[in-house]
Structure formats: structure tokens, C-alpha cells
Design a protein around this motif. Structure first.
Motif, PDB file in Angstrom:
ATOM      1  N   MET A  89       0.821  -1.214   0.000  1.00 56.22           N
ATOM      2  CA  MET A  89       0.000   0.000   0.000  1.00 56.22           C
ATOM      3  C   MET A  89       0.852   1.261   0.000  1.00 56.22           C
ATOM      4  SD  MET A  89      -3.414  -0.799   2.284  1.00 56.22           S
ATOM      5  CE  MET A  89      -2.581  -1.006   3.875  1.00 56.22           C
ATOM      6  N   ASN A  90       2.016   1.214   0.651  1.00 61.43           N
ATOM      7  CA  ASN A  90       2.847   2.408   0.748  1.00 61.43           C
ATOM      8  C   ASN A  90       3.537   2.769  -0.561  1.00 61.43           C
ATOM      9  OD1 ASN A  90       2.168   2.889   3.395  1.00 61.43           O
ATOM     10  ND2 ASN A  90       3.893   1.744   4.239  1.00 61.43           N
ATOM     11  N   ARG A  91       3.481   1.871  -1.556  1.00 65.67           N
ATOM     12  CA  ARG A  91       3.975   2.247  -2.887  1.00 65.67           C
ATOM     13  C   ARG A  91       3.119   3.370  -3.472  1.00 65.67           C
ATOM     14  NH1 ARG A  91       3.978  -3.907  -5.075  1.00 65.67           N
ATOM     15  NH2 ARG A  91       5.716  -4.717  -3.829  1.00 65.67           N
ATOM     16  N   THR A  92       1.854   3.436  -3.037  1.00 63.30           N
ATOM     17  CA  THR A  92       0.938   4.483  -3.483  1.00 63.30           C
ATOM     18  C   THR A  92       0.994   5.621  -2.468  1.00 63.30           C
ATOM     19  OG1 THR A  92      -0.519   2.828  -4.474  1.00 63.30           O
ATOM     20  CG2 THR A  92      -1.447   5.008  -4.074  1.00 63.30           C
ATOM     21  N   VAL A  93       1.344   6.810  -2.914  1.00 62.75           N
ATOM     22  CA  VAL A  93       1.470   7.931  -1.982  1.00 62.75           C
ATOM     23  C   VAL A  93       0.086   8.428  -1.568  1.00 62.75           C
ATOM     24  CG1 VAL A  93       3.698   8.624  -2.899  1.00 62.75           C
ATOM     25  CG2 VAL A  93       1.620   9.632  -3.850  1.00 62.75           C
ATOM     26  N   HIS A  94       0.055   9.074  -0.395  1.00 62.65           N
ATOM     27  CA  HIS A  94      -1.176   9.666   0.148  1.00 62.65           C
ATOM     28  C   HIS A  94      -2.255   8.578   0.337  1.00 62.65           C
ATOM     29  CE1 HIS A  94       1.017  13.283  -0.537  1.00 62.65           C
ATOM     30  NE2 HIS A  94       0.887  13.232  -1.851  1.00 62.65           N
ATOM     31  N   ASN A  95      -3.521   8.898   0.085  1.00 58.65           N
ATOM     32  CA  ASN A  95      -4.622   7.942   0.250  1.00 58.65           C
ATOM     33  C   ASN A  95      -4.637   7.325   1.653  1.00 58.65           C
ATOM     34  OD1 ASN A  95      -5.898   7.521  -2.642  1.00 58.65           O
ATOM     35  ND2 ASN A  95      -3.667   7.607  -2.912  1.00 58.65           N
ATOM     36  N   GLN A  96      -4.438   8.178   2.670  1.00 63.25           N
ATOM     37  CA  GLN A  96      -4.312   7.675   4.043  1.00 63.25           C
ATOM     38  C   GLN A  96      -5.589   7.040   4.565  1.00 63.25           C
ATOM     39  OE1 GLN A  96      -0.660   8.182   3.678  1.00 63.25           O
ATOM     40  NE2 GLN A  96      -1.371   7.462   5.659  1.00 63.25           N
ATOM     41  N   VAL A  97      -6.751   7.580   4.210  1.00 61.44           N
ATOM     42  CA  VAL A  97      -8.007   7.029   4.720  1.00 61.44           C
ATOM     43  C   VAL A  97      -8.247   5.644   4.135  1.00 61.44           C
ATOM     44  CG1 VAL A  97     -10.512   7.327   4.789  1.00 61.44           C
ATOM     45  CG2 VAL A  97      -9.021   9.292   5.170  1.00 61.44           C
ATOM     46  N   ALA A  98      -7.978   5.482   2.854  1.00 61.89           N
ATOM     47  CA  ALA A  98      -8.124   4.170   2.223  1.00 61.89           C
ATOM     48  C   ALA A  98      -7.192   3.154   2.877  1.00 61.89           C
ATOM     49  CB  ALA A  98      -7.841   4.274   0.724  1.00 61.89           C
ATOM     50  N   LYS A  99      -5.944   3.530   3.079  1.00 62.47           N
ATOM     51  CA  LYS A  99      -4.974   2.630   3.709  1.00 62.47           C
ATOM     52  C   LYS A  99      -5.384   2.317   5.149  1.00 62.47           C
ATOM     53  CE  LYS A  99      -1.081   4.524   1.069  1.00 62.47           C
ATOM     54  NZ  LYS A  99       0.158   5.355   1.175  1.00 62.47           N
ATOM     55  N   GLY A 100      -5.837   3.342   5.875  1.00 61.23           N
ATOM     56  CA  GLY A 100      -6.226   3.137   7.265  1.00 61.23           C
ATOM     57  C   GLY A 100      -7.389   2.179   7.405  1.00 61.23           C
ATOM     58  N   ALA A 101      -8.372   2.284   6.502  1.00 60.43           N
ATOM     59  CA  ALA A 101      -9.532   1.394   6.573  1.00 60.43           C
ATOM     60  C   ALA A 101      -9.141  -0.046   6.260  1.00 60.43           C
ATOM     61  CB  ALA A 101     -10.608   1.873   5.608  1.00 60.43           C
ATOM     62  N   VAL A 102      -8.285  -0.245   5.262  1.00 56.84           N
ATOM     63  CA  VAL A 102      -7.815  -1.606   4.962  1.00 56.84           C
ATOM     64  C   VAL A 102      -7.075  -2.186   6.173  1.00 56.84           C
ATOM     65  CG1 VAL A 102      -6.254  -2.978   3.531  1.00 56.84           C
ATOM     66  CG2 VAL A 102      -7.708  -1.242   2.475  1.00 56.84           C
ATOM     67  N   ASP A 103      -6.263  -1.364   6.820  1.00 60.17           N
ATOM     68  CA  ASP A 103      -5.519  -1.837   7.991  1.00 60.17           C
ATOM     69  C   ASP A 103      -6.452  -2.245   9.121  1.00 60.17           C
ATOM     70  OD1 ASP A 103      -2.858  -2.017   9.539  1.00 60.17           O
ATOM     71  OD2 ASP A 103      -4.065  -0.701  10.808  1.00 60.17           O
ATOM     72  N   ILE A 104      -7.460  -1.421   9.417  1.00 61.20           N
ATOM     73  CA  ILE A 104      -8.401  -1.762  10.489  1.00 61.20           C
ATOM     74  C   ILE A 104      -9.166  -3.027  10.140  1.00 61.20           C
ATOM     75  CG2 ILE A 104     -10.499  -1.007  11.701  1.00 61.20           C
ATOM     76  CD1 ILE A 104      -9.406   1.867  11.508  1.00 61.20           C
ATOM     77  N   ALA A 105      -9.568  -3.177   8.874  1.00 57.98           N
ATOM     78  CA  ALA A 105     -10.270  -4.387   8.454  1.00 57.98           C
ATOM     79  C   ALA A 105      -9.381  -5.616   8.609  1.00 57.98           C
ATOM     80  CB  ALA A 105     -10.739  -4.244   7.003  1.00 57.98           C
ATOM     81  N   LEU A 106      -8.077  -5.473   8.360  1.00 58.69           N
ATOM     82  CA  LEU A 106      -7.137  -6.585   8.573  1.00 58.69           C
ATOM     83  C   LEU A 106      -7.081  -6.974  10.044  1.00 58.69           C
ATOM     84  CD1 LEU A 106      -4.146  -5.506   6.298  1.00 58.69           C
ATOM     85  CD2 LEU A 106      -5.595  -7.525   5.975  1.00 58.69           C
ATOM     86  N   TRP A 107      -6.948  -5.970  10.914  1.00 58.30           N
ATOM     87  CA  TRP A 107      -6.930  -6.241  12.355  1.00 58.30           C
ATOM     88  C   TRP A 107      -8.230  -6.909  12.792  1.00 58.30           C
ATOM     89  CZ3 TRP A 107      -3.353  -5.793  16.253  1.00 58.30           C
ATOM     90  CH2 TRP A 107      -2.162  -5.118  15.968  1.00 58.30           C
ATOM     91  N   ASP A 108      -9.346  -6.444  12.237  1.00 63.25           N
ATOM     92  CA  ASP A 108     -10.646  -7.018  12.574  1.00 63.25           C
ATOM     93  C   ASP A 108     -10.690  -8.487  12.181  1.00 63.25           C
ATOM     94  OD1 ASP A 108     -13.363  -6.799  13.526  1.00 63.25           O
ATOM     95  OD2 ASP A 108     -14.034  -6.751  11.450  1.00 63.25           O
ATOM     96  N   ALA A 109     -10.196  -8.802  10.978  1.00 62.93           N
ATOM     97  CA  ALA A 109     -10.169 -10.192  10.527  1.00 62.93           C
ATOM     98  C   ALA A 109      -9.252 -11.044  11.403  1.00 62.93           C
ATOM     99  CB  ALA A 109      -9.711 -10.249   9.067  1.00 62.93           C
ATOM    100  N   ILE A 110      -8.114 -10.493  11.781  1.00 63.08           N
ATOM    101  CA  ILE A 110      -7.181 -11.227  12.643  1.00 63.08           C
ATOM    102  C   ILE A 110      -7.827 -11.513  13.989  1.00 63.08           C
ATOM    103  CG2 ILE A 110      -5.030 -10.998  13.946  1.00 63.08           C
ATOM    104  CD1 ILE A 110      -3.907  -9.465  11.488  1.00 63.08           C
TER     105      ILE A 110
END
Length: 366
Positions: A89-110
Motif C-alpha cells: 500500500m505504501n507504494r501508493t502515496v497519500h490515500n491515508q483514509v483508504a490505507k487506514g480502513a484496509v488496515d483496520i479491516a485486517l486487524w478485525d479479521a485477525i
């Protein structure tokens, strides 16, 4: 637990009244529900709140980057390999909200996969977070009435006043009316959303001295570097970086350059992983932190509670958790409750934000 699909569902829920502040106005929550599907049937979920006037992200841009850019590179990766996923995800600059939501969804799945609450996985420091309520642009007497109502109904004793108006007298009057009407046992702090210049902010700080204000958040654009540093040096209360510090690198730059001396952490734009990095930086430097709100739904607010209550430093101050009360409805199947000025974490596996599928079907936009 390998990722089989990333889903981005646009939905819209109206606010009961327009929310106004220096950087814009919102009437509808045009958000995106992010779902991470795995091969064993676990689905991690998170809310992505676009704020185009602050971060440049829109509902459409979040859907595009998640489904077209992230998904092709992430699908097939085990959910536990968050480091690899973040590297992608960090290859794509900015887009912090999109990255943050994917991260929270990953934690939720874990958390769901392990049968453990994410709050416990993050640290499990305490079981609740005190609530701060945001007061938007309104006449001073109306602000006082709103604050009194939230104090009586929900036991809230901390209020964040949105400022940044011109003439400055409007905000100065609101500070005085609130302090006189609420008394000294209620905490008041300010958020200008970059609405002033640094010199205007200094005028307000001097004019409100003695009112017991505790914080001044994002008083001006951080790019106004020299004047902002002077403000931070002179201000008797901490100057909080918010929009200027969405990443750990940004927080480091602003703190080390003297652009702020406190940090607002928002899980909506950092997820849990980068929020931990920002928190570690702040605790290492002895810098105060607050848990902020991106006009979050109950789904997003629950994520803030899970993170904020998991750590000692983030649980010291009241978190900004009540904006969902301004929404006409929500996707959460079991609504959040504010009791005695607090929201308690949920002990269910994952973040605890169970989605009401009927409501999602009603409000989704695709």
C-alpha cells in the motif's frame, strides 16, 4: 487465513443538521465500508470516511484505489502478513483514509480469526474511553445550550469548540459564554481547522487567557512555518497537530521543527498500525496525544475506542467520539451508548463493529 477479496461498498447517510467548521461543511456521510474477505470465511470490516476538503480523498477515489490498486497486489496474502501488505500500500502515496480502513479491516479479521478482541491485541489497557463532544459553528448561546444538553443526557464534561471564524470576536465570545455557562469543572479546547493565520491565532490565545482552555488544535496552515513556530513557542497551552500529521513521518517533522507540541491521532486515517507508530513516537518524546474524530460513524468511533482504550497515553484525555449522534442512522447492528460520559470497548472478537446488513442494503450507493 489468506485474503480472497477486498470489497469497497459506498453508502450515504444524512446528518440531522449541517456540520460546519473552518475547513468545510458536511450534510451527508458519503462513506465507504471496506471488507477484507478470507478463504476460511472470516470477513474483516472498517469504515472509510472521505474528507476531500482536508485530505483530498473522495468516496470514488477510495473505491478506486482499494479495488483497482491495492486488491490485485494484496489478494492471496495471509492476513497476518501485515508488514507485506503495508509495503504494498505504501507504494501508493497519500490515500491515508483508504490505507487506514484496509488496515483496520485486517486487524478485525485477525481478531475474529483468533477469537480475540482487537482491543486486547493492541494492549487492553482499560475498558473505556471518556467522550469529548464537538461543538460546531453556531451562535454562542446555542453552543452553550447544546453543551448543557450533552452534559445532562450523556454525562459529557469535555467539549471541543470549532473555531477559525472571522471576525475573531465570534470565537472569543463563544469561549467566554461557554466557560461562564459551564463552569470550571468542564474541559474546553479549541480546533481552528487551519482557519486563522498564526498571528490571528495568537490574538485569540491572548484574548482568551484565563478561561482555562486546555489545547489549541491546528490553528493555522502548518506551511506557515515561521509564524507557527513562534506561536508554539509563545502559547501557554499545547498546540496540537491534526491535519498536518496524518503519518508518523509528518508527526516527526512537525514535532522536531516546532510546528506543534501535541498530536491528534485519528485511526480513520492511520489505521491501527500507523497509529501505534505515531503513539510510540509521541510517548518517546513525552508529547501529549488526543484521539480525534473524522466525523466518524459508530463503526469508526468503535475503532477509535478500541485503540484509544488499549493504551495508557491515549486514554488519559477524552476522545472525540460523539459525532455519530448527529447522524440520522448508522450501520452498526448494536448501537453505541454513551453512559456517564464514557464509551466502553466491546469484548467480542475483532473490533466489535457488527454491521446490520439490512441497513447497509438500504444506504449503499452501488
Amino acid at each position: 487465513m489468506r485474503i480472497t477479496r477486498l470489497e469497497a461498498i459506498p453508502y450515504a447517510i444524512e446528518y440531522t443538521h449541517p456540520l460546519r467548521f473552518a475547513s468545510g461543511e458536511v450534510r451527508t456521510a458519503d462513506h465507504v465500508l471496506i471488507r477484507v474477505h478470507t478463504d476460511d470465511g472470516v470477513v474483516g470490516e472498517a469504515d472509510a470516511p472521505p474528507r476531500p476538503f482536508t485530505y483530498g480523498e473522495t468516496q470514488s477515489s477510495i473505491i478506486e484505489v482499494v479495488t483497482r490498486i491495492f486488491a490485485p497486489q494484496i489478494v492471496g496474502t495471509p492476513v497476518f502478513e501485515r508488514g507485506k501488505i503495508h509495503q504494498v500500500m505504501n507504494r501508493t502515496v497519500h490515500n491515508q483514509v483508504a490505507k487506514g480502513a484496509v488496515d483496520i479491516a485486517l486487524w478485525d479479521a485477525i481478531g475474529k480469526g483468533l477469537g480475540t478482541s482487537v482491543h486486547q491485541l493492541l494492549g487492553g489497557y482499560t475498558d473505556h474511553l471518556k467522550v469529548s463532544h464537538m461543538l460546531g459553528f453556531r451562535p454562542a448561546q446555542e453552543l452553550l445550550e447544546e453543551a448543557r444538553r450533552f452534559g445532562e443526557e450523556y454525562g459529557i464534561k469535555t467539549f471541543k469548540l470549532k473555531v477559525g471564524r472571522r471576525p475573531l470576536a465570534l470565537d472569543i465570545e463563544a469561549c467566554r459564554v461557554l466557560r461562564e455557562g459551564l463552569g470550571d469543572d468542564v474541559e474546553l479546547y479549541l480546533d481552528a481547522n487551519r482557519g486563522w493565520t498564526a498571528n490571528e491565532a495568537w490574538d485569540v490565545v491572548r484574548a482568551t487567557e484565563g478561561l482555562g482552555l486546555t489545547l489549541l488544535e491546528e490553528p493555522c496552515d502548518a506551511r506557515e512555518a515561521m509564524s507557527r513556530r513562534r506561536l508554539v513557542e509563545k502559547s501557554p497551552i499545547p498546540v496540537v497537530g491534526d491535519e498536518s500529521v496524518p503519518t508518523a513521518g509528518d508527526a516527526s517533522r512537525e514535532l522536531l521543527s516546532g510546528g506543534c507540541n501535541a498530536i491528534c491521532i485519528k485511526t480513520a486515517r492511520s489505521g491501527f498500525t500507523e497509529a501505534q507508530e505515531i503513539l510510540g513516537l509521541c510517548t518517546g518524546l513525552g508529547v501529549d496525544v488526543t484521539m480525534g474524530n473524522q466525523i466518524d460513524t459508530q463503526v469508526g468511533s468503535l475503532a477509535t475506542v478500541a485503540f484509544g482504550a488499549a493504551h495508557e497515553a491515549t486514554s488519559r484525555r477524552a476522545g472525540e467520539l460523539s459525532n455519530f449522534l448527529d447522524m440520522a442512522d448508522d450501520l452498526l447492528a448494536e448501537p453505541l451508548e454513551i453512559v456517564d460520559g464514557r464509551i466502553h470497548v466491546r469484548s467480542t472478537p475483532g473490533v466489535g463493529a457488527g454491521i446490520d446488513d439490512e441497513k447497509l442494503a438500504r444506504y449503499r450507493q452501488d
